[in-house]
Design a protein around this motif. Structure first.
Motif, PDB file in Angstrom:
ATOM      1  N   TYR A 114      33.710  38.589  17.470  1.00 28.55           N
ATOM      2  CA  TYR A 114      32.256  38.630  17.289  1.00 28.55           C
ATOM      3  C   TYR A 114      31.939  39.301  15.967  1.00 28.55           C
ATOM      4  O   TYR A 114      32.651  40.218  15.558  1.00 28.55           O
ATOM      5  N   ASP A 115      30.855  38.882  15.329  1.00 27.23           N
ATOM      6  CA  ASP A 115      30.392  39.670  14.197  1.00 27.23           C
ATOM      7  C   ASP A 115      29.489  40.785  14.726  1.00 27.23           C
ATOM      8  O   ASP A 115      29.205  40.860  15.924  1.00 27.23           O
ATOM      9  N   GLU A 116      29.054  41.664  13.842  1.00 25.18           N
ATOM     10  CA  GLU A 116      28.250  42.833  14.238  1.00 25.18           C
ATOM     11  C   GLU A 116      26.962  42.428  14.947  1.00 25.18           C
ATOM     12  O   GLU A 116      26.413  43.177  15.730  1.00 25.18           O
ATOM     13  N   ASP A 117      26.507  41.230  14.655  1.00 22.22           N
ATOM     14  CA  ASP A 117      25.252  40.738  15.201  1.00 22.22           C
ATOM     15  C   ASP A 117      25.447  40.078  16.574  1.00 22.22           C
ATOM     16  O   ASP A 117      24.506  39.573  17.165  1.00 22.22           O
ATOM     17  N   GLY A 118      26.697  40.068  17.067  1.00 23.97           N
ATOM     18  CA  GLY A 118      26.956  39.492  18.379  1.00 23.97           C
ATOM     19  C   GLY A 118      27.139  37.989  18.383  1.00 23.97           C
ATOM     20  O   GLY A 118      27.062  37.352  19.433  1.00 23.97           O
ATOM     21  N   GLN A 119      27.410  37.411  17.217  1.00 24.30           N
ATOM     22  CA  GLN A 119      27.690  35.968  17.158  1.00 24.30           C
ATOM     23  C   GLN A 119      29.196  35.761  17.354  1.00 24.30           C
ATOM     24  O   GLN A 119      30.005  36.394  16.674  1.00 24.30           O
ATOM     25  N   LEU A 120      29.543  34.865  18.280  1.00 30.01           N
ATOM     26  CA  LEU A 120      30.954  34.554  18.497  1.00 30.01           C
ATOM     27  C   LEU A 120      31.435  33.666  17.345  1.00 30.01           C
ATOM     28  O   LEU A 120      31.008  32.522  17.217  1.00 30.01           O
ATOM     29  N   LEU A 121      32.317  34.220  16.531  1.00 28.14           N
ATOM     30  CA  LEU A 121      32.765  33.455  15.356  1.00 28.14           C
ATOM     31  C   LEU A 121      33.926  32.522  15.683  1.00 28.14           C
ATOM     32  O   LEU A 121      34.239  31.619  14.917  1.00 28.14           O
ATOM     33  N   THR A 122      34.593  32.770  16.822  1.00 30.40           N
ATOM     34  CA  THR A 122      35.697  31.894  17.232  1.00 30.40           C
ATOM     35  C   THR A 122      35.187  30.955  18.314  1.00 30.40           C
ATOM     36  O   THR A 122      35.645  30.969  19.443  1.00 30.40           O
ATOM     37  N   VAL A 168      25.474  27.179  14.430  1.00 35.21           N
ATOM     38  CA  VAL A 168      25.989  27.173  13.057  1.00 35.21           C
ATOM     39  C   VAL A 168      26.971  28.324  12.859  1.00 35.21           C
ATOM     40  O   VAL A 168      27.999  28.173  12.212  1.00 35.21           O
ATOM     41  N   ALA A 169      26.675  29.482  13.471  1.00 34.29           N
ATOM     42  CA  ALA A 169      27.555  30.644  13.309  1.00 34.29           C
ATOM     43  C   ALA A 169      28.861  30.457  14.070  1.00 34.29           C
ATOM     44  O   ALA A 169      29.944  30.728  13.552  1.00 34.29           O
ATOM     45  N   SER A 170      28.786  29.994  15.321  1.00 27.08           N
ATOM     46  CA  SER A 170      30.003  29.974  16.128  1.00 27.08           C
ATOM     47  C   SER A 170      30.860  28.743  15.864  1.00 27.08           C
ATOM     48  O   SER A 170      32.063  28.772  16.061  1.00 27.08           O
ATOM     49  N   VAL A 171      30.253  27.670  15.435  1.00 26.57           N
ATOM     50  CA  VAL A 171      31.042  26.467  15.187  1.00 26.57           C
ATOM     51  C   VAL A 171      31.436  26.369  13.714  1.00 26.57           C
ATOM     52  O   VAL A 171      32.486  25.860  13.361  1.00 26.57           O
ATOM     53  N   GLY A 172      30.584  26.927  12.858  1.00 22.92           N
ATOM     54  CA  GLY A 172      30.842  26.748  11.434  1.00 22.92           C
ATOM     55  C   GLY A 172      31.258  28.013  10.704  1.00 22.92           C
ATOM     56  O   GLY A 172      31.298  28.023   9.469  1.00 22.92           O
TER      57      GLY A 172
END
Lengths: 784, 151
Positions: free
Chosen positions: A691-699, B119-123
């Motif tokens: 997760y990034d600091e903002d709580g977005q799942l990046l994986t 956009v954040a999680s997929v890209g």
């Protein structure tokens, strides 16, 4: 007749699974079927200021759109079902759709029901949501600190519970200890990644008032109960069918909002409704695993005797308490921290913490991989500090084989074990001494070879229902089987558990066929339909064979006892004079005049000539409740070579010696070990939900989340020892999770061993080449 | 996902010429990649529709753009909030025109943006690279057109 128990016959499930003829939940097609799609929050933490569905409602093909406000009074909140006692557990409401606030990126906001899947998905884009962003917090330790964003009004500091277990006197042990080692240990958050994502299809019949729900479930009876709670429909009007289920690893245990939503929509609209997750949705909303931050200390003598263990655990729970979540870092983690060792003083504190992330719950091993990892990592750190071979330190602390049943400091009583036996076998297979010599030689050449050896035991075969009640588990943990014999002598066994890849359709048929002396083809095993199977508690915690398999065995024995009564009557002999041989009951001394199982099945079912007081029919039900958990154990050993220039780890050999008691089907046992080890290698080397600091799942996709690939995997060499468990009639222990439990520390210890000459003591997993390389550079810079 | 960018292109035109172009929404839209339409609400507020592709994801953002702290021909700030299906974006942008040499000023700018949702999680892997490419392309085209017009 040769015994089937112990025979590695092929899995009967496989042909249909690999030829596309199996029926999964998404394959269910019903007349008038509607399709649902759920709008997910793009914010990790925000107030919902408005949710406008007017445009979506007007879209072509849309039948209904529901928001949290629409459903607030119609559906109950999502329950948490493991109310661990004495820890001040706080379970704030988890609405099926968010009402005022979203608490993780993926939290449901609205559901569209439409005539086609595409129409439902397209309409999601027409819903206008206004968010007022709030700060996110993804690290469970940081979430407890002053000033951290607060998720729930009534949970100060985001601490859902504070759980403690202590045995002996750890404070004294540490005060008096000659040697202490300390380490901050991170258990990387993992994405379960079952091959089949989740799905649910609900069909409500307004005429009968009956609801049928097909669902991707490891435990259909638990889902019946949870759906009853959420939909307010009484349990006897709900039928749950878990058809083919393509893996779960724990992710298909919990009750989720989505299943309740499709049930409600079907009840509301009077038409069947189906919802199917895609992979990105699966990664965002289906439970995650692990996610602990732990502060661990271990103390002992200078000659390798461990005297104490302490850990303070921050366990991330995600935005809400999932069904079994509170039990995982506590009961299934804290209580097993003695591992296979005689550690007299243990002190554990676990904080369960809400964070603005996807809920965390049971994932293959659930609590025990974390426990085994920290214990094995600490022992290697301790061994290095006192300058004694890590294998010798382990040997010095293993529970001796003549001490079972053995009660550890945390209070668990281990059923049986021979830890030294498994250790010796693994050392001999990996040729430990020879490898150490090769390692020394390689080091002189500037090559970095390492070995990790893990001695483990784990608690599974969940478990005695009385203990389940005592530890707050919201159900029983017995399991059940109904063994029904047809007039032609063929058999169906209806079981309470729900295998979803573990092969019990085959192994349970082996148990029954052995008992009745019939060909294994004459026995079918049926699971997954609450309408036909007796009350059971499902497949997880490596319990299915130990608990449900025992129920199958007991039910088959009951059937056979009745068959014997009928045989005695037909043979005009007393039961005491009968013997069972070659698939027949016959009078001792006159084997020719026997009655085969098929003959007795016919006579019981037609009932032309029954003994007095014996009812027609030939079937029996058994509910088996074990007297204790089972404690499988073993030793895994792995050798690696690390490239110091790239940080890349190459696995040279992987040896797994596991003891799960007698093996019903060694091929299936081996398959479970292979799969578990590979999954553990993923956790050790490359998998991590970021997760990034903002709580977005990046994986958020398989391009970003690094599940293991076949090309990276070693040949896993398996072997076993056999120590029966005294707590069930089969003597079996579980083997579904041992691979993931043992392999993670084995790999990490091997890499740290390889890099010991450079001064590397610890690297946080996953050991990606970048992390290993950075650790090498840091060690070279003398910063450690 | 937070993205931070900055740059300081030098453009061979007068600050006034640059400023005029910067405040012309139609001109900006014509050089900005992916912009489909600009609607002027008032001289400080605009509604913009822009299509962005990140890896396999392509989506149309609706953005509310607001100018503030406008000091001609020196500096301005811009904020944009927008949404696309399953995604949200916030951008804060600040620009200052520095005098380096006559008719050859430097545009010092910085932007932070917060990207949320699909956009954040997929890209995620591609987002930074894509955003950098789009930004560079914008300033290249902007400079090229401004210089052409000033000749």
């Amino acid at each position: 007749m040769a015994t089937l128990f112990g025979s590695g016959i092929k899995r009967r499930e496989d042909p249909r699974l690999i030829t596309g003829t199996a029926t999964y939940t998404d394959d269910v097609k019903l007349p008038g079927l509607l399709y649902a799609a759920v709008l997910r929050s793009s914010y990790a933490h925000a107030k919902l200021t408005s949710v406008d569905v007017a445009r979506a409602k007007r879209a072509p093909g849309v039948v209904a759109v529901y928001t949290g406000a629409d459903l607030k009074d119609k559906l109950n909140t999502v329950p948490c079902a493991w109310n661990v006692p004495n820890c001040d557990l706080k379970v704030p409401p988890h609405p099926v759709l968010a009402t005022d606030k979203v608490r993780y990126a993926g939290d449901g906001i609205a559901m569209v029901v439409a005539e086609s899947r595409a129409a439902a998905r397209d309409a999601l884009d027409l819903i206008d949501v206004d968010y007022a962003a709030l700060d996110a917090v993804v690290d469970p330790e940081k979430a407890t600190q002053k000033g951290a964003p607060q998720l729930h009004a009534d949970v100060p500091g985001n601490v859902a519970f504070t759980w403690k277990v202590a045995g002996g006197d750890a404070a004294k042990a540490f005060a008096e200890a000659a040697v202490t080692v300390e380490q901050r240990i991170l258990h990387n958050r993992l994405l379960p990644t079952a091959m089949e994502a989740r799905a649910a299809c609900a069909s409500y019949n307004p005429g009968t008032g009956q609801l049928t729900c097909w669902v991707t479930s490891q435990n259909p009876h638990i889902h019946r109960f949870l759906l009853s709670v959420m939909t307010k429909l009484p349990e006897h009007r709900i039928r749950v069918i878990a058809p083919e289920v393509g893996g779960g690893f724990g992710s298909k245990i919990p009750g989720y909002p989505d299943e309740a939503l499709v049930c409600f929509a079907s009840m509301d609209l009077g038409r069947p409704v189906k919802w199917t997750e895609d992979r990105s949705e699966n990664y965002k909303v289906t439970i995650h695993g692990r996610d602990h931050v732990e502060y661990v200390s271990l103390c002992g003598t200078k000659d390798g005797k461990i005297t104490g263990l302490r850990t303070r655990v921050y366990a991330g729970l995600g935005g809400y308490a999932s069904t079994a979540a509170p039990g995982i870092p506590t009961i299934l983690h804290g209580l097993i921290l003695s591992g296979p060792y005689t550690i007299p003083n243990i002190d554990v504190t676990v904080y369960g913490v809400y964070t603005t992330t996807t809920p965390v719950d049971a994932y293959r091993g659930a609590g025990r991989p974390e426990a085994t990892f920290l214990l094995e990592r600490m022992i290697d750190l301790y061994a290095r500090k006192i300058g004694i071979d890590p294998v010798e330190v382990r040997r010095k602390n293993l529970i001796p084989k003549d001490k079972f049943p053995y009660t550890v400091a945390t209070g668990l009583t281990y059923d049986s074990g021979n830890y030294q036996g498994a250790l010796d076998k693994a050392l001999s297979l990996v040729d430990y001494k020879k490898f150490r010599a090769e390692q020394a030689k390689a080091r002189k050449e500037g090559r970095y070879l390492g070995i990790g050896v893990t001695t483990y035991c784990e608690v599974c075969g969940l478990g005695p229902s009385q203990v389940a009640g005592a530890v707050g588990f919201g159900g029983g943990l017995y399991d059940s089987a109904l063994v029904r014999v047809y007039p032609t002598g063929v058999v169906r066994a209806y079981i309470g558990a729900k295998p979803h890849g573990q092969g019990e359709e085959t192994t349970f048929a082996q148990i029954v066929a052995d008992e009745f002396g019939v060909p294994v083809e004459n026995v079918e095993v049926v699971a997954g339909d609450t309408e036909t199977t007796p009350q059971g508690w499902g497949t997880y915690g490596s319990r299915t064979t130990a608990v449900c398999g025992s129920a199958v065995k007991v039910a088959a024995q009951r059937v056979k006892e009745k068959a014997k009564k009928i045989a005695a009557h037909l043979l005009e002999a007393s039961e005491a004079d009968l013997e069972w041989k070659d698939g027949k009951f016959s009078v001792k001394g006159s084997p020719d005049k026997g009655k085969s199982f098929a003959e007795l099945a016919l006579m019981a079912n037609v009932a032309w000539n029954m003994p007095t007081g014996v009812e027609p029919g030939l079937e029996a039900t058994a509910f088996f409740d074990p007297s204790n958990f089972v404690y499988p154990f073993g030793t895994h050993a792995c050798t690696v070579e690390v490239d110091p220039e790239t940080g890349e780890t190459k696995i040279l050999r992987y040896v797994a010696v596991d003891d799960c008691g007698p093996q019903i089907n060694p091929m299936i046992v081996q398959g479970q070990v292979h799969g578990g080890v590979i999954q553990g290698i993923g956790e050790a080397l490359q998998e991590m939900a970021v997760y990034d600091e903002d709580g977005q799942l990046l994986t958020g996709t398989m391009m970003d989340y690094a599940i293991p690939r076949a090309s990276q995997m070693p040949n896993v060499e398996t072997a076993h020892t056999v120590t029966p468990s005294p707590v069930n009639p089969l003597g079996v222990k579980g083997v579904g999770e041992t691979g993931t439990i043992a392999s993670v520390p084995t790999l990490v210890n091997a890499v740290c061993d390889a890099l010991a000459p450079l001064g590397v003591t610890h690297i946080d997993k996953p050991l990606t080449p970048a992390r290993v390389w950075a650790a090498i550079q840091q060690a070279k810079g003398g910063k450690r | 996902m937070r993205l931070e960018f900055s740059g300081s292109p030098e453009i061979a035109a007068s600050p006034e010429q640059i400023w005029e172009r910067l405040l012309d929404p139609n001109f900006v839209a014509s050089v900005a990649p992916g912009v489909e339409s600009v609607e002027t609400v008032d001289e400080r507020h605009y509604r913009v529709v822009s299509e962005v592709g990140v890896g396999s994801v392509r989506m149309r953002f609706q953005l509310d753009v607001e100018l503030s702290e406008v000091v001609p021909p020196k500096s301005l700030k811009l904020s944009a909030r927008g949404r696309a299906p399953g995604s949200n974006i916030e951008v804060n942008f600040a620009l200052e025109i520095e005098h380096v040499a006559p008719s050859h000023p430097r545009l010092k700018w910085g932007a932070t943006s917060e990207v949320r949702g699909t956009v954040a999680s997929v890209g995620a892997r591609l987002l930074k690279g894509t955003a950098k490419k789009l930004t560079e392309s914008f300033w290249d085209r902007f400079a090229e057109r401004v210089v052409q017009a000033s000749k």
